[in-house]
Design a protein around this motif. Structure first.
Motif, PDB file in Angstrom:
ATOM      1  N   TYR A  48       0.851  -1.183   0.000  1.00  0.00           N
ATOM      2  CA  TYR A  48       0.000   0.000   0.000  1.00  0.00           C
ATOM      3  C   TYR A  48       0.893   1.242   0.000  1.00  0.00           C
ATOM      4  O   TYR A  48       2.102   1.155   0.230  1.00  0.00           O
ATOM      5  CB  TYR A  48      -0.859   0.052   1.257  1.00  0.00           C
ATOM      6  N   HIS A  49       0.271   2.390  -0.214  1.00  0.00           N
ATOM      7  CA  HIS A  49       0.972   3.662  -0.063  1.00  0.00           C
ATOM      8  C   HIS A  49       0.155   4.614   0.819  1.00  0.00           C
ATOM      9  O   HIS A  49       0.383   4.697   2.002  1.00  0.00           O
ATOM     10  CB  HIS A  49       1.252   4.297  -1.426  1.00  0.00           C
ATOM     11  N   THR A  87       2.373  -3.900   3.990  1.00  0.00           N
ATOM     12  CA  THR A  87       3.438  -2.912   3.903  1.00  0.00           C
ATOM     13  C   THR A  87       2.915  -1.604   3.315  1.00  0.00           C
ATOM     14  O   THR A  87       2.044  -1.609   2.435  1.00  0.00           O
ATOM     15  CB  THR A  87       4.621  -3.411   3.050  1.00  0.00           C
ATOM     16  N   PHE A  88       3.469  -0.499   3.788  1.00  0.00           N
ATOM     17  CA  PHE A  88       3.114   0.842   3.319  1.00  0.00           C
ATOM     18  C   PHE A  88       4.392   1.589   2.971  1.00  0.00           C
ATOM     19  O   PHE A  88       5.288   1.711   3.813  1.00  0.00           O
ATOM     20  CB  PHE A  88       2.335   1.605   4.392  1.00  0.00           C
ATOM     21  N   ASP A  89       4.479   2.108   1.752  1.00  0.00           N
ATOM     22  CA  ASP A  89       5.688   2.788   1.314  1.00  0.00           C
ATOM     23  C   ASP A  89       5.645   4.294   1.549  1.00  0.00           C
ATOM     24  O   ASP A  89       4.581   4.926   1.410  1.00  0.00           O
ATOM     25  CB  ASP A  89       5.911   2.545  -0.183  1.00  0.00           C
ATOM     26  N   ASP A  90       6.778   4.846   1.904  1.00  0.00           N
ATOM     27  CA  ASP A  90       7.088   6.275   1.938  1.00  0.00           C
ATOM     28  C   ASP A  90       6.880   6.950   3.286  1.00  0.00           C
ATOM     29  O   ASP A  90       7.582   7.885   3.627  1.00  0.00           O
ATOM     30  CB  ASP A  90       6.328   7.062   0.852  1.00  0.00           C
ATOM     31  N   GLY A  91       5.864   6.542   4.063  1.00  0.00           N
ATOM     32  CA  GLY A  91       5.648   7.141   5.375  1.00  0.00           C
ATOM     33  C   GLY A  91       4.761   8.368   5.368  1.00  0.00           C
ATOM     34  O   GLY A  91       5.017   9.351   6.073  1.00  0.00           O
ATOM     35  N   GLY A 117       0.462  -5.391  -5.181  1.00  0.00           N
ATOM     36  CA  GLY A 117      -0.009  -4.018  -5.049  1.00  0.00           C
ATOM     37  C   GLY A 117      -1.499  -3.923  -4.766  1.00  0.00           C
ATOM     38  O   GLY A 117      -2.299  -4.598  -5.408  1.00  0.00           O
ATOM     39  N   ILE A 118      -1.845  -3.078  -3.805  1.00  0.00           N
ATOM     40  CA  ILE A 118      -3.254  -2.800  -3.481  1.00  0.00           C
ATOM     41  C   ILE A 118      -3.493  -1.313  -3.709  1.00  0.00           C
ATOM     42  O   ILE A 118      -2.996  -0.469  -2.955  1.00  0.00           O
ATOM     43  CB  ILE A 118      -3.587  -3.174  -2.020  1.00  0.00           C
ATOM     44  N   PHE A 119      -4.265  -1.003  -4.762  1.00  0.00           N
ATOM     45  CA  PHE A 119      -4.474   0.375  -5.166  1.00  0.00           C
ATOM     46  C   PHE A 119      -5.970   0.720  -5.178  1.00  0.00           C
ATOM     47  O   PHE A 119      -6.800  -0.070  -4.739  1.00  0.00           O
ATOM     48  CB  PHE A 119      -3.838   0.614  -6.537  1.00  0.00           C
ATOM     49  N   SER A 120      -6.283   1.865  -5.731  1.00  0.00           N
ATOM     50  CA  SER A 120      -7.651   2.384  -5.648  1.00  0.00           C
ATOM     51  C   SER A 120      -8.669   1.559  -6.422  1.00  0.00           C
ATOM     52  O   SER A 120      -9.875   1.664  -6.182  1.00  0.00           O
ATOM     53  CB  SER A 120      -7.688   3.830  -6.162  1.00  0.00           C
TER      54      SER A 120
END
Length: 259
Positions: A18-19, A77-81, A226-229
């Protein structure tokens, strides 16, 4: 017959990527790397109701391989913070008592890499205090993600090492604990990147949609989903079964061969 059986019954721990999470349309940017927080809560509820156990890479490192087969482990997991990870993700993890791994860009206060390269909207990253609060909850593990989110394969070996190592030093000093995994920005890297990540003492190097089916086959190119919109619940359920990457990679090979 054996290959057909193997195709349907091979399993691996799903690692989801995720992001950003959003709760209103104003937070939608040019990129599709977001998910509505209500949809995310539905996903957590599905995982809870179906006896999935969220773990981190530190947990994975300590779980014997023979104990992984009969458990429904999954890694979020989540990227970038992004700051929304603190405002929206964190409360839901507490509500459902679930864990996640956040890959933190440590020398930026917003998504400067996307704003400058793609004209993306500005989205703030979380503060040091927010990061510490999340870490101290025991529900969040932080991983490395460079200082500035560069495309690693465009850098020299020295430049790559600086981006990865200085990010690691800062996060470990801040958290007071070793980092177990590093995620390559954009999922872009080369063999030099993998070598540096290993030499710096990370136990896992995390990719995006490249890598082997089994995590243990290449610890420094762990494939994620990837989990997106655009991910519906039916798509989500297929992605967490444990064999999605195997089916997807075989479908891609078939498509290339016969098109």
């Amino acid at each position: 017959m054996i290959k057909i059986f193997e195709y349907f019954f091979k399993k691996e721990i799903p690692v989801l990527m995720y992001h950003r999470l959003i709760n209103n349309k104003d937070e939608i940017g040019k990129n599709t790397i977001y998910l509505n927080v209500d949809e995310f809560e539905k996903q957590l509820k599905y995982l809870k109701d179906n006896n999935y156990i969220t773990i981190t890479f530190k947990d994975l490192y300590k779980i014997p391989k023979e104990e992984r087969k009969n458990k429904k482990y999954i890694i979020l997991t989540f990227d970038d913070g992004y700051k929304d990870n603190y405002n929206l993700l964190f409360p839901l993890l507490k509500k459902y008592n679930m864990k996640a791994v956040i890959y933190m860009v440590s020398d930026e206060i917003y998504n400067k890499w996307d704003v400058e390269a793609n004209g993306e909207k500005r989205f703030d990253l979380m503060s040091k205090d927010e990061m510490l609060e999340m870490y101290k909850s025991g529900l969040i593990e932080f991983g490395g993600h460079t200082l500035h989110h560069p495309k690693l394969d465009t850098l020299t070996e020295e430049e790559q090492r600086y981006e990865i190592e200085e990010n690691k030093i800062y996060l470990e000093k801040t958290l007071g604990e070793k980092l177990y995994s590093f995620a390559y920005p954009y999922g872009i890297f080369n063999e030099t990147s993998k070598k540096i990540v290993k030499e710096l003492g990370f136990n896992y190097g995390i990719a995006t949609d490249s890598g082997k089916f089994y995590i243990e086959d290449d610890l420094y190119q762990v494939r994620r989903i990837g989990i997106f919109s655009d991910i519906t619940m039916s798509k989500f359920k297929r992605r967490v079964k444990g064999n999605y990457n195997l089916k997807y990679s075989r479908w891609r090979l078939w498509k290339i061969k016969y098109q």
